[in-house]
Structures are given as structure tokens and as C-alpha cells.
Design a protein around this motif. Structure first.
Motif, PDB file in Angstrom:
ATOM      1  N   ARG A  48       2.078   5.300  -1.126  1.00  0.00           N
ATOM      2  CA  ARG A  48       2.050   5.305   0.338  1.00  0.00           C
ATOM      3  C   ARG A  48       3.080   4.335   0.901  1.00  0.00           C
ATOM      4  O   ARG A  48       3.773   4.633   1.880  1.00  0.00           O
ATOM      5  N   ASP A  49       3.158   3.160   0.321  1.00  0.00           N
ATOM      6  CA  ASP A  49       4.148   2.181   0.778  1.00  0.00           C
ATOM      7  C   ASP A  49       5.553   2.770   0.696  1.00  0.00           C
ATOM      8  O   ASP A  49       6.361   2.639   1.625  1.00  0.00           O
ATOM      9  N   CYS A  50       5.850   3.410  -0.440  1.00  0.00           N
ATOM     10  CA  CYS A  50       7.184   4.001  -0.626  1.00  0.00           C
ATOM     11  C   CYS A  50       7.423   5.141   0.358  1.00  0.00           C
ATOM     12  O   CYS A  50       8.522   5.287   0.895  1.00  0.00           O
ATOM     13  N   PHE A  51       6.389   5.956   0.594  1.00  0.00           N
ATOM     14  CA  PHE A  51       6.531   7.078   1.529  1.00  0.00           C
ATOM     15  C   PHE A  51       6.756   6.574   2.961  1.00  0.00           C
ATOM     16  O   PHE A  51       7.644   7.053   3.671  1.00  0.00           O
TER      17      PHE A  51
ATOM     18  N   ARG B 119      11.924   4.464   8.175  1.00  0.00           N
ATOM     19  CA  ARG B 119      12.953   3.552   8.688  1.00  0.00           C
ATOM     20  C   ARG B 119      14.330   4.213   8.765  1.00  0.00           C
ATOM     21  O   ARG B 119      15.237   3.688   9.400  1.00  0.00           O
ATOM     22  N   PHE B 120      14.503   5.380   8.129  1.00  0.00           N
ATOM     23  CA  PHE B 120      15.798   6.055   8.136  1.00  0.00           C
ATOM     24  C   PHE B 120      15.910   6.988   9.338  1.00  0.00           C
ATOM     25  O   PHE B 120      14.932   7.637   9.717  1.00  0.00           O
TER      26      PHE B 120
ATOM     27  N   LEU C 121       5.252  12.340  10.547  1.00  0.00           N
ATOM     28  CA  LEU C 121       4.013  11.818   9.966  1.00  0.00           C
ATOM     29  C   LEU C 121       4.221  10.388   9.476  1.00  0.00           C
ATOM     30  O   LEU C 121       3.385   9.502   9.729  1.00  0.00           O
ATOM     31  N   ALA C 122       5.343  10.139   8.767  1.00  0.00           N
ATOM     32  CA  ALA C 122       5.616   8.796   8.241  1.00  0.00           C
ATOM     33  C   ALA C 122       5.720   7.776   9.371  1.00  0.00           C
ATOM     34  O   ALA C 122       5.192   6.666   9.274  1.00  0.00           O
ATOM     35  N   ILE C 123       6.377   8.157  10.472  1.00  0.00           N
ATOM     36  CA  ILE C 123       6.515   7.250  11.619  1.00  0.00           C
ATOM     37  C   ILE C 123       5.150   6.949  12.222  1.00  0.00           C
ATOM     38  O   ILE C 123       4.806   5.794  12.516  1.00  0.00           O
ATOM     39  N   ARG C 124       4.349   8.009  12.401  1.00  0.00           N
ATOM     40  CA  ARG C 124       3.028   7.816  13.023  1.00  0.00           C
ATOM     41  C   ARG C 124       2.144   6.914  12.172  1.00  0.00           C
ATOM     42  O   ARG C 124       1.491   5.992  12.676  1.00  0.00           O
ATOM     43  N   LYS C 125       2.123   7.161  10.858  1.00  0.00           N
ATOM     44  CA  LYS C 125       1.295   6.345   9.970  1.00  0.00           C
ATOM     45  C   LYS C 125       1.810   4.904   9.907  1.00  0.00           C
ATOM     46  O   LYS C 125       1.028   3.954   9.877  1.00  0.00           O
TER      47      LYS C 125
ATOM     48  N   GLU D 231       0.750   3.064  12.947  1.00  0.00           N
ATOM     49  CA  GLU D 231      -0.663   2.715  12.851  1.00  0.00           C
ATOM     50  C   GLU D 231      -0.859   1.477  11.992  1.00  0.00           C
ATOM     51  O   GLU D 231      -1.744   0.660  12.246  1.00  0.00           O
ATOM     52  N   GLN D 232       0.001   1.339  10.958  1.00  0.00           N
ATOM     53  CA  GLN D 232      -0.092   0.182  10.069  1.00  0.00           C
ATOM     54  C   GLN D 232       0.589  -1.047  10.666  1.00  0.00           C
ATOM     55  O   GLN D 232       0.602  -2.115  10.054  1.00  0.00           O
ATOM     56  N   LYS D 233       1.201  -0.891  11.846  1.00  0.00           N
ATOM     57  CA  LYS D 233       1.882  -1.985  12.539  1.00  0.00           C
ATOM     58  C   LYS D 233       3.011  -2.583  11.703  1.00  0.00           C
ATOM     59  O   LYS D 233       3.174  -3.795  11.628  1.00  0.00           O
ATOM     60  N   ASN D 234       3.802  -1.723  11.054  1.00  0.00           N
ATOM     61  CA  ASN D 234       4.932  -2.250  10.287  1.00  0.00           C
ATOM     62  C   ASN D 234       6.241  -1.566  10.627  1.00  0.00           C
ATOM     63  O   ASN D 234       7.203  -1.647   9.887  1.00  0.00           O
ATOM     64  N   LEU D 235       6.277  -0.854  11.763  1.00  0.00           N
ATOM     65  CA  LEU D 235       7.496  -0.150  12.123  1.00  0.00           C
ATOM     66  C   LEU D 235       7.722  -0.196  13.617  1.00  0.00           C
ATOM     67  O   LEU D 235       6.789  -0.043  14.404  1.00  0.00           O
TER      68      LEU D 235
END
Length: 637
Positions: free
Chosen positions: A407-410, A415-416, A488-492, A495-499
Motif C-alpha cells: 500500500r505504501d508503494c502504491f 506523487r507523479f 484512487l491513489a490520490i484519494r487514499k 485520507e492518510q494525510k501524506n499528500l
């Protein structure tokens, strides 16, 4: 991600207890209590992270994450204050003042920890009050946490299933003897396979007579100047970058038109146009010389497809039929005979949408047990809309099936920029630098690079990453992420507050406001680097793409004391970059790619004390590497 945040906080609390020996017993006991309590919470968090489809769970995890981050911030504030007290020569009078200040700081840290203790108590009470324990005790879609499998070379040839008639019809139009310039627009919903079909046509041997050809992706986030530059580079090669550096839109249009007027018939693929305005701004650059030239366009917008030209062929791509859908599913999921009935039922709910089918196939490929397939089916049936499953739901299901590491890698893919062609070596080293790839627990001596390669291959096998370019032996060199998967990656990640994503074309608020509370994964497009002097020092990972600066040397990026990864990609402007002694005290990874005009890199003595990895790529003007960086230079080409 909450699990990773808590682990980081526990580590910092432990380090503080080891190194800060001269602190009050009461404060030490509070910090030890906080460390132990976060450790107990972590066990629940690991389970909760696999159930984030429940809004209640997601909100509870956010509270836990905030507490862990605040604990780290409290320690950092205290340590920064201690460092300022220890600087310089102090006589007895100043020593007394410092002791008083230290006592005041200890009083403050004690109050802050008391406040955190109360918040942790509330978090534990809410876990019971709102039935979170009951939700976590329910059946889970995942039978157990899996690490990724050792992956062999993967098949990089992907068939376009179900569009034989469409290929024949479109090929007939492209190969017709009509001399006037003809435009063919392929339209349909996202995930239908428009790009795959267009690329199959573009690369076909039947179109060899087009001696001059180019392809470019416009996407929803574009500038006309950049699109024109990329079309020219696709025609003439990347060596034209410097020649075009001072051209405006008008110059670029004229240059492209002149370039094509001196060629024979040309073929152009313009992928993913969202609005007619984009086409109207570039179409005048394509001359009609009655030599049989052709332009292919793909778009989700039917109106755009029908209005690009009065003589345009607007071709609507259909959904897959039942047997075509099953054929595509079999290519990705490889179902056994006893799973065929279950598989057909699930594929039938995908509504013939190719992306939904291949993502579902990637989810089911790694577990062929009937119980697992039944659980996936039950989940799909619970989330049907109009008797069909939403593509977003299947994507979320595939995401939830990933291990924490995967998940972390996904999520890092968010960020791209949209439609970015991602260099695989760059991606793998960034994963390693962010410590998403951990050492092999079995201790069999597997290299970190190989583990990152395994991770990449599994995400490809799950169809969450698309291959862009690979060698004949199957080794993937470049990859891409489908727009819907990236969303999906952006939304998740949010939610994780890292982007946080900043795009100047969308008139977003100032950077300080955007980055408040964010620690990593920031993207900035088309922004002057001078704006970054106001970045908060909480930022840990910074990616700058297509950014520029007018000053020389490059301006400071602020007091980024916690920055560990700095990835500068396609930066333009002055020719000197200076790393001063106090700029990046924690920086571990520095990457420079496509740095236009960069001729000199200056590193002051004592600068970059923690740097472990330095990579440069396509910085042709940069001739000399500072001695301090030569020993850790990984790649230059």
C-alpha cells in the motif's frame, strides 16, 4: 499509513528516553507511558487499516495518526529549544538563565503530554462507544496479511481483447487513399480501452508508410506550450529541448507547422483530450497538404469527439460483450475449472468495462481458493449500483487486498503528475529511500533492489501499474498509472494525510496553507521556486516537477530541517545550484533529472551531512560533480 506513523513516533520516543538523561522523573515517566500506550494502540491500528472502507474506522485512524504526529512534534520542539540553549559560550549568569529556560520547557512538555494522555483516553473510549471493536471483529476480506511473491519476468504483451471489428474499421480509415488530412476521434468512458486500441493502431505494421509520426498525451492537466513541445520532441527527438526553450506558444505552433510542411505524410496520436479548447489551440499547427496525413484523437467527451472537425470520423468505442469479457478475465485471473461459475458471475457485474475486468482479475489472480472468491463476490454484491459494480469499488477492493508494504508503494504513485511516464529505476530507489521496502525477514540475503522489483511486478500483475516500455527479456524500464487508478491513489493518500498537490493553473491557495500538517509527497507544477522559501519545516518528502526559478543561483527552499527526500524533475532557469551548510540537515536522497541549463553544483563544507544517495540524469550541462558527492553518485547518463 497510520501504522507507519505510529512506528515512527514510538521510535522517536524511545530515542528521546535514551539520549535525554537529565530530565525530570515525572516527564520521563509520561514519555514512557506515551510510548507504551502507542505500542498497544498499534496492534488495533494494524487491523483497522484493512477496514478503512468503513467511515467510522477511517475517522478513528485519523485521530490516532494526529496524536502520534503531535507526540513527535512535541519532542522536536523541546530538542530544538535545547539546541539553541547549548550554542555559544555561556558564563555563570547565562547558565542560570538557561537552567530556568530548560525548566520552563520541561514544564511545557509535561503539560503537552498530559493533554495527549487525555486525547488517547478519549480515543480508547470512542473505540468502545461507537462499536469499533465489533466492526474489527467481523469477517475480513483478506484471510491473512501477505507479503509480495517473488516475481518472475512478466509478459509485457497485452492483447486488445474484443475490438477486432473496431480495429478493422479504423485501420480502413487510416489507410484510405483520400489525400486530404483526416481526423479520427475515438471516444468512450474512462477505462474502456481507448488508449490501448489507439496505440495498437499507431504501432501497427500496416501503417509503416507514415514516415513521420508522433504521439502525445494531453490529459486534464496541461499547458498548450508543453503539449506543443512534446509533439515536436516526439517528431524530432529530445535534442530539440534546448532549441525550443525560449519559444512561446506562437513560435512553437509556427515551428511545428514548418517542420511538417517539409515532411511527407504524417501520423499523429493525441491521447486523452478533455476539452475542445485544447484542440483548437493546437490544430492550426497541423498543415493539410493533401498527402494522406492522419490524426487520431482519444477523448472521454462525445461533444469533443464530434466537433474537432466538420469532416471528422467520431468513433464511439463500445463495451465488451459477455464472451469477450470472459476472455479478458481469463487472461488476467487464470481461473481454474471449479471457479468458472463464480468468475463468470463476477465478470457479468463489470458491465463489459475492460479496466474493471482486469483489476478484478489481478485481485483474484493471487488466491485461487473458492472461499476467497466467494468473499470477493459477496463484497461486490453488497456494493452493486443498478445491478453493476462501480469501477471505483473494484479499485478500492484491490487496494484493500494489498499488504501494508505494498500500500505504501502504491500510494507513492500519487506523487507523479497525471499520465507521467515513470522511470522504473527512479521509482524503485525512491521506494527504498522512503523505507517502504524493508529488509527480507527471512534473512536470505535478497537485495533491496530485488525486493523493490518484486513489488513493482506484483503491482503490474494486479494491473495497478501499466507497462510503458520493457526490454525483450521482460524487464520493465518505464511504467504508467491509469487516470482512474491514480485518482484512487490520490484519494487514499489524502485520507492518510501524506499528500498535497499544488497546481498553479487551478489557482489554489498559498503553499503554507496547503502544506499545513503534511509531511510528505508534495507535487508542484508550473510554479516559481522562489515560492518555496515559505514551506513549513514539517515537510519530509518534496517532489518538484516542471518548476522554474529566475534567480541565479537557485534560491533557498526554506528551513526544511526534516526534509529527507528532494526530487527535482524537469526544472528550468539559472545555471547554479548551491547547497549551503544549514539548508538540508536531514536530507538523505537528492535526485536531479532534466535540469535545463544547470552547469554548476556547489556544496559548502558541512552541507548535506546525512546524504546517502545522489542521482543525476539528463543534466547534460552539468560537467563537474563536487568531491563530497562523487562517492555516493549512483547514476549519471
Amino acid at each position: 499509513m497510520a501504522d507507519a506513523v505510529i512506528s515512527f513516533a514510538i521510535e522517536k520516543l524511545g530515542d528521546f528516553l535514551v539520549h535525554q538523561v537529565n530530565i525530570r522523573i515525572g516527564v520521563r515517566d509520561d514519555i514512557r507511558w506515551l510510548k507504551e500506550e502507542l505500542g498497544l494502540l498499534q496492534a488495533t491500528v494494524e487491523l483497522a487499516e484493512s477496514r478503512q472502507e468503513e467511515k467510522l474506522i477511517r475517522l478513528w485512524l485519523n485521530n490516532v495518526r494526529d496524536v502520534a504526529n503531535e507526540a513527535v512534534d512535541i519532542l522536536k520542539t523541546f530538542q530544538d529549544g535545547q539546541a539553541s540553549l547549548e550554542q555559544g559560550h555561556m558564563d555563570r549568569f547565562l547558565n542560570c538563565i538557561c537552567i530556568c529556560k530548560k525548566e520552563a520547557q520541561l514544564y511545557d512538555i509535561g503539560n503537552d503530554i498530559e493533554s495527549l494522555k487525555k486525547r488517547i483516553g478519549v480515543i480508547k473510549e470512542r473505540r468502545l462507544e461507537y462499536g469499533i471493536n465489533t466492526i474489527l471483529a467481523g469477517p475480513d476480506l483478506k484471510q491473512k496479511e501477505r507479503t509480495f511473491i517473488r516475481a518472475s519476468a512478466i509478459d509485457t504483451h497485452v492483447d486488445v481483447v474484443g475490438f477486432k471489428d473496431d480495429i478493422q474499421n479504423l485501420m480502413k480509415e487510416l489507410n484510405s487513399k483520400d489525400p486530404p488530412l483526416k481526423i479520427i476521434s475515438i471516444h468512450g468512458m474512462g477505462g474502456l480501452g481507448k488508449t490501448s486500441l489507439a496505440l495498437k493502431l499507431y504501432n501497427s505494421n500496416e501503417l509503416r508508410h507514415f514516415g513521420t509520426r508522433a504521439k502525445v498525451c494531453v490529459s486534464n492537466e496541461y499547458t498548450i506550450k508543453d503539449v506543443l513541445k512534446r509533439i515536436i520532441k516526439s517528431f524530432k527527438g529530445p535534442q530539440h529541448e534546448e532549441y525550443m526553450s525560449n519559444m512561446d506558444e506562437h513560435d512553437l505552433r509556427q515551428y511545428l507547422q514548418q517542420l511538417l510542411e517539409n515532411q511527407g505524410c504524417y501520423l499523429v496520436l493525441i491521447d486523452d483530450i478533455w476539452d475542445i479548447k485544447a484542440w483548437n489551440q493546437i490544430k492550426i499547427a497541423f498543415p493539410n497538404q493533401d498527402n494522406g496525413s492522419r490524426i487520431m484523437i482519444t477523448t472521454r467527451n462525445k461533444k469533443v469527439a464530434e466537433t474537432v472537425d466538420k469532416n471528422c470520423l467520431a468513433y464511439q468505442l463500445r463495451l465488451l460483450r459477455e464472451e469477450e469479457s470472459w476472455e479478458l478475465f481469463c487472461k488476467t485471473a487464470e481461473p481454474t475449472h471449479n471457479l468458472e461459475k463464480l468468475g463468470r458471475e463476477m465478470v457479468g457485474k463489470c458491465g463489459g468495462l475492460p479496466l474493471a475486468i482486469v483489476i478484478l482479475g489481478g485481485l483474484l489472480l493471487h488466491n485461487k481458493s473458492k472461499d476467497y472468491w466467494l468473499k470477493v463476490k459477496e463484497h461486490i454484491w453488497r456494493n452493486l449500483r443498478d445491478d453493476s459494480v462501480d469501477i471505483v469499488e473494484i479499485l478500492s477492493l484491490s487496494y484493500k487486498d494489498l499488504s501494508h508494504q505494498m500500500r505504501d508503494c502504491f500510494l507513492y504513485l500519487a506523487r507523479f503528475p497525471e499520465d507521467e511516464i515513470i522511470d522504473v529505476e527512479r521509482l524503485k530507489h525512491l521506494w527504498i529511500a522512503e523505507e517502504f521496502i524493508s529488509e527480507d525477514e527471512e534473512g536470505d540475503g535478497v537485495l533491496m533492489e530485488d525486493l523493490a522489483e518484486d513489488c513493482l511486478n506484483e503491482l503490474i500483475n494486479r494491473n495497478l501499474i501499466q507497462i510503458n516500455y520493457s526490454q525483450l527479456n521482460g524487464k520493465v524500464l518505464a511504467c504508467q498509472v491509469h487516470d482512474l487508478v491514480r485518482e484512487l491513489a490520490i484519494r487514499k493518500a489524502k485520507e492518510q494525510k501524506n499528500l498535497v498537490i499544488s497546481d498553479s493553473s487551478k489557482h489554489q491557495p498559498n503553499l503554507t496553507h496547503l502544506l499545513e500538517g503534511q509531511r510528505r509527497h508534495a507535487i508542484y507544477d508550473e510554479i516559481e521556486l522562489s515560492e518555496f522559501c515559505f514551506l513549513p519545516d514539517s515537510v519530509e518528502d518534496l517532489a518538484l516537477s516542471e518548476s522554474g526559478f529566475t534567480e541565479d543561483p537557485m534560491p533557498s527552499l526554506g528551513n526544511l530541517r526534516n526534509l529527507t527526500t528532494l526530487d527535482l524533475h524537469q526544472v528550468y532557469g539559472g545555471d547554479i545550484m548551491v547547497c549551503s551548510k544549514n539548508s538540508f540537515p536531514s536530507l538523505q536522497v537528492l535526485r536531479l533529472q532534466k535540469f535545463t541549463n544547470l552547469k554548476e553544483l556547489q556544496v559548502e563544507d558541512g552541507a548535506l551531512p546525512c546524504l546517502k544517495s545522489f542521482r543525476i540524469k539528463k543534466c547534460e550541462e552539468l560537467k563537474n560533480i563536487p568531491v563530497q558527492l562523487e562517492r555516493i553518485l549512483i547514476q549519471t547518463n
